[in-house]
Design an enzyme around this catalytic site. Structure first.
Site, PDB file in Angstrom:
ATOM      1  CB  ALA A 205      13.394 -57.004 -10.520  1.00  0.00           C
TER       2      ALA A 205
ATOM      3  N   GLY B 136      15.377 -61.434  -9.007  1.00  0.00           N
ATOM      4  CA  GLY B 136      14.144 -61.352  -8.214  1.00  0.00           C
ATOM      5  C   GLY B 136      13.305 -62.626  -8.362  1.00  0.00           C
TER       6      GLY B 136
ATOM      7  CD  GLU C 148      16.471 -61.267  -4.634  1.00  0.00           C
ATOM      8  OE1 GLU C 148      15.930 -60.616  -5.563  1.00  0.00           O
ATOM      9  OE2 GLU C 148      17.333 -60.776  -3.887  1.00  0.00           O
TER      10      GLU C 148
ATOM     11  CD  GLU D 181      20.075 -60.167  -8.697  1.00  0.00           C
ATOM     12  OE1 GLU D 181      20.923 -61.095  -8.742  1.00  0.00           O
ATOM     13  OE2 GLU D 181      18.973 -60.292  -8.142  1.00  0.00           O
TER      14      GLU D 181
HETATM   15  N1  CO8 Z   1      13.541 -57.651 -17.149  1.00  0.00           N
HETATM   16  C1  CO8 Z   1      12.975 -57.188 -18.283  1.00  0.00           C
HETATM   17  N2  CO8 Z   1      12.960 -57.899 -19.438  1.00  0.00           N
HETATM   18  C2  CO8 Z   1      13.536 -59.124 -19.460  1.00  0.00           C
HETATM   19  C3  CO8 Z   1      14.138 -59.662 -18.298  1.00  0.00           C
HETATM   20  C4  CO8 Z   1      14.118 -58.872 -17.101  1.00  0.00           C
HETATM   21  N3  CO8 Z   1      14.640 -59.326 -15.925  1.00  0.00           N
HETATM   22  N4  CO8 Z   1      14.630 -60.887 -18.617  1.00  0.00           N
HETATM   23  C5  CO8 Z   1      14.327 -61.092 -19.911  1.00  0.00           C
HETATM   24  N5  CO8 Z   1      13.669 -60.042 -20.430  1.00  0.00           N
HETATM   25  C6  CO8 Z   1      13.172 -59.890 -21.807  1.00  0.00           C
HETATM   26  C7  CO8 Z   1      14.287 -59.614 -22.792  1.00  0.00           C
HETATM   27  O1  CO8 Z   1      14.631 -58.241 -22.775  1.00  0.00           O
HETATM   28  C8  CO8 Z   1      13.662 -60.055 -24.085  1.00  0.00           C
HETATM   29  O2  CO8 Z   1      12.778 -59.045 -24.553  1.00  0.00           O
HETATM   30  P1  CO8 Z   1      12.731 -58.704 -26.147  1.00  0.00           P
HETATM   31  O3  CO8 Z   1      12.224 -59.963 -26.784  1.00  0.00           O
HETATM   32  O4  CO8 Z   1      11.784 -57.568 -26.217  1.00  0.00           O
HETATM   33  O5  CO8 Z   1      14.130 -58.390 -26.542  1.00  0.00           O
HETATM   34  C9  CO8 Z   1      12.799 -61.249 -23.674  1.00  0.00           C
HETATM   35  O6  CO8 Z   1      12.627 -61.116 -22.261  1.00  0.00           O
HETATM   36  C10 CO8 Z   1      13.460 -62.597 -23.951  1.00  0.00           C
HETATM   37  O7  CO8 Z   1      14.751 -62.575 -23.367  1.00  0.00           O
HETATM   38  P2  CO8 Z   1      16.090 -62.916 -24.190  1.00  0.00           P
HETATM   39  O8  CO8 Z   1      15.933 -62.606 -25.633  1.00  0.00           O
HETATM   40  O9  CO8 Z   1      17.229 -62.265 -23.461  1.00  0.00           O
HETATM   41  O10 CO8 Z   1      16.119 -64.501 -24.007  1.00  0.00           O
HETATM   42  P3  CO8 Z   1      17.402 -65.438 -23.949  1.00  0.00           P
HETATM   43  O11 CO8 Z   1      16.875 -66.842 -24.002  1.00  0.00           O
HETATM   44  O12 CO8 Z   1      18.414 -65.043 -24.984  1.00  0.00           O
HETATM   45  O13 CO8 Z   1      18.074 -65.164 -22.517  1.00  0.00           O
HETATM   46  C11 CO8 Z   1      18.044 -64.849 -20.147  1.00  0.00           C
HETATM   47  C12 CO8 Z   1      17.364 -65.517 -21.353  1.00  0.00           C
HETATM   48  C13 CO8 Z   1      19.407 -65.475 -19.914  1.00  0.00           C
HETATM   49  C14 CO8 Z   1      17.135 -65.129 -18.957  1.00  0.00           C
HETATM   50  C15 CO8 Z   1      18.181 -63.331 -20.393  1.00  0.00           C
HETATM   51  O14 CO8 Z   1      16.934 -62.811 -20.788  1.00  0.00           O
HETATM   52  C16 CO8 Z   1      18.627 -62.553 -19.180  1.00  0.00           C
HETATM   53  O15 CO8 Z   1      19.804 -62.550 -18.856  1.00  0.00           O
HETATM   54  N6  CO8 Z   1      17.693 -61.853 -18.521  1.00  0.00           N
HETATM   55  C17 CO8 Z   1      17.989 -60.975 -17.379  1.00  0.00           C
HETATM   56  C18 CO8 Z   1      18.305 -61.781 -16.138  1.00  0.00           C
HETATM   57  C19 CO8 Z   1      18.664 -60.848 -15.018  1.00  0.00           C
HETATM   58  O16 CO8 Z   1      19.626 -60.104 -15.066  1.00  0.00           O
HETATM   59  N7  CO8 Z   1      17.863 -60.879 -13.932  1.00  0.00           N
HETATM   60  C20 CO8 Z   1      18.073 -60.019 -12.796  1.00  0.00           C
HETATM   61  C21 CO8 Z   1      17.314 -58.736 -12.957  1.00  0.00           C
HETATM   62  S1  CO8 Z   1      17.665 -57.540 -11.697  1.00  0.00           S
HETATM   63  C22 CO8 Z   1      16.844 -58.142 -10.343  1.00  0.00           C
HETATM   64  O17 CO8 Z   1      16.146 -59.105 -10.405  1.00  0.00           O
HETATM   65  C23 CO8 Z   1      17.031 -57.371  -9.063  1.00  0.00           C
HETATM   66  C24 CO8 Z   1      16.076 -57.821  -7.993  1.00  0.00           C
HETATM   67  C25 CO8 Z   1      15.999 -56.760  -6.942  1.00  0.00           C
HETATM   68  C26 CO8 Z   1      14.831 -56.957  -6.005  1.00  0.00           C
HETATM   69  C27 CO8 Z   1      13.499 -56.855  -6.649  1.00  0.00           C
HETATM   70  C28 CO8 Z   1      13.011 -55.458  -6.653  1.00  0.00           C
HETATM   71  C29 CO8 Z   1      11.691 -55.370  -7.373  1.00  0.00           C
END
Ligand code: CO8
Length: 258
Positions: free
Chosen positions: A66, A109, A112, A132
């Site tokens: 998400a 998400g 999911e 998460e």
């Molecule tokens: N949300 C918003 N932005 C994101 C997300 C995300 N989930 N994932 C990545 N991005 C963005 C980063 O902020 C980054 O943006 P910018 O270039 O502007 O800094 C860009 O994508 C590229 O990401 P990274 O630079 O971090 O890339 P890496 O290769 O270093 O890392 C990862 C990749 C490991 C995937 C890393 O981006 C990461 O950990 N992302 C978050 C993963 C996460 O925590 N997901 C869970 C989110 S919470 C959730 O899903 C709850 C669900 C609840 C139900 C749904 C309700 C709607």
């Protein structure tokens, strides 16, 4: 923000293809995207010409969760008032089979959403998890329930409580994805699977999907009763007569959806 559509759509015969298109944020799922996705899926579900939906992400990410920016500052009350799970419920109710073409990250998400799909084709590059816990929350769109049903308690606890990512091979070994394919063929193989399914009887596909999903929702005895009803119903379709008739006549069946 760019004016690029966040969902790209096309048709290939009886397959409706949707590609998630927010590459700059690794296809993070924001409210608008989920609303559009649920609406599109409902349109396809009502369209007899669509027999299978193919949902794809990009090469680097299916969806990394998400959109964290969308909810970072909200309170519990604000989150619950948004009622964003209504869109997920709509996707859960789609009767048309959904093939997932998963390459790269399928997290939170994103994992999911993948588990809302029916046949999951994963590239060997897929990295799948519910991280998460790393950002102070837990799965909210069915992750604790569907992941546990798919892989069992021990591995689900490992994934949910440590936030570690599974490789595609691990996910396949534990029944979380249907097939793993070489990285260069993740999309073409997924489309091939969707096309092969689209050549089958659409009513049988929908009934079979419903019945498999019932197995997760109901006690075994109730699920078996429901399965029997759905199975009997197919004997009032032309496709059943055609399918079985063609087998006996040693020819290829032509299904019409009636
Ligand atoms: N949300 C918003 N932005 C994101 C997300 C995300 N989930 N994932 C990545 N991005 C963005 C980063 O902020 C980054 O943006 P910018 O270039 O502007 O800094 C860009 O994508 C590229 O990401 P990274 O630079 O971090 O890339 P890496 O290769 O270093 O890392 C990862 C990749 C490991 C995937 C890393 O981006 C990461 O950990 N992302 C978050 C993963 C996460 O925590 N997901 C869970 C989110 S919470 C959730 O899903 C709850 C669900 C609840 C139900 C749904 C309700 C709607």
């Amino acid at each position: 923000m760019s004016d690029e559509p966040i969902l790209l759509t096309e048709r290939d015969g009886h397959v409706a293809i949707v590609r998630i298109n927010r590459p700059k944020v690794l296809n993070a799922l924001n409210l608008e995207l989920m609303e559009q996705l649920a609406g599109l899926f409902e349109e396809y579900d009502a369209d007899d010409d669509v027999r299978v939906i193919l949902l794809a992400g990009g090469e680097r990410a299916w969806a990394a969760g998400a959109d964290i920016g969308d909810m970072a500052t909200l309170s519990a009350e604000e989150m619950s008032k948004r009622d964003q799970f209504a869109q997920w419920e709509r996707i859960k109710n789609i009767r048309t089979p959904i093939v997932a073409a998963v390459s790269g990250f399928a997290l939170g998400g994103g994992c999911e959403l993948m588990m809302h799909c029916d046949v999951i084709i994963a590239s060997e590059t897929a990295r799948i998890g519910q991280p998460e816990i790393n950002i102070g929350v837990m799965p909210g769109a069915g992750g604790t329930q569907r992941l546990t049903r798919a892989v069992g308690k021990a591995l689900a606890m490992d994934v949910v409580l440590t936030g570690r990512f599974l490789t595609a091979a691990e996910a396949e070994r534990h029944g979380l994805v249907s097939r793993v394919v070489p990285r260069e063929h993740w999309y073409s193989e997924s489309l091939k699977v969707a096309q092969a399914m689209a050549a089958l009887g659409p009513i049988a596909l929908k009934n079979a999907k419903e019945s498999v999903l019932n197995s997760e929702e109901q006690f075994l005895s109730d699920g078996l009763k429901r399965e029997r009803r759905l199975f009997y119903d197919l004997f009032d379709t032309e496709d059943q007569k055609e399918g079985m008739g063609a087998f006996l006549e040693k020819r290829k069946p032509t299904f019409t959806g009636r």
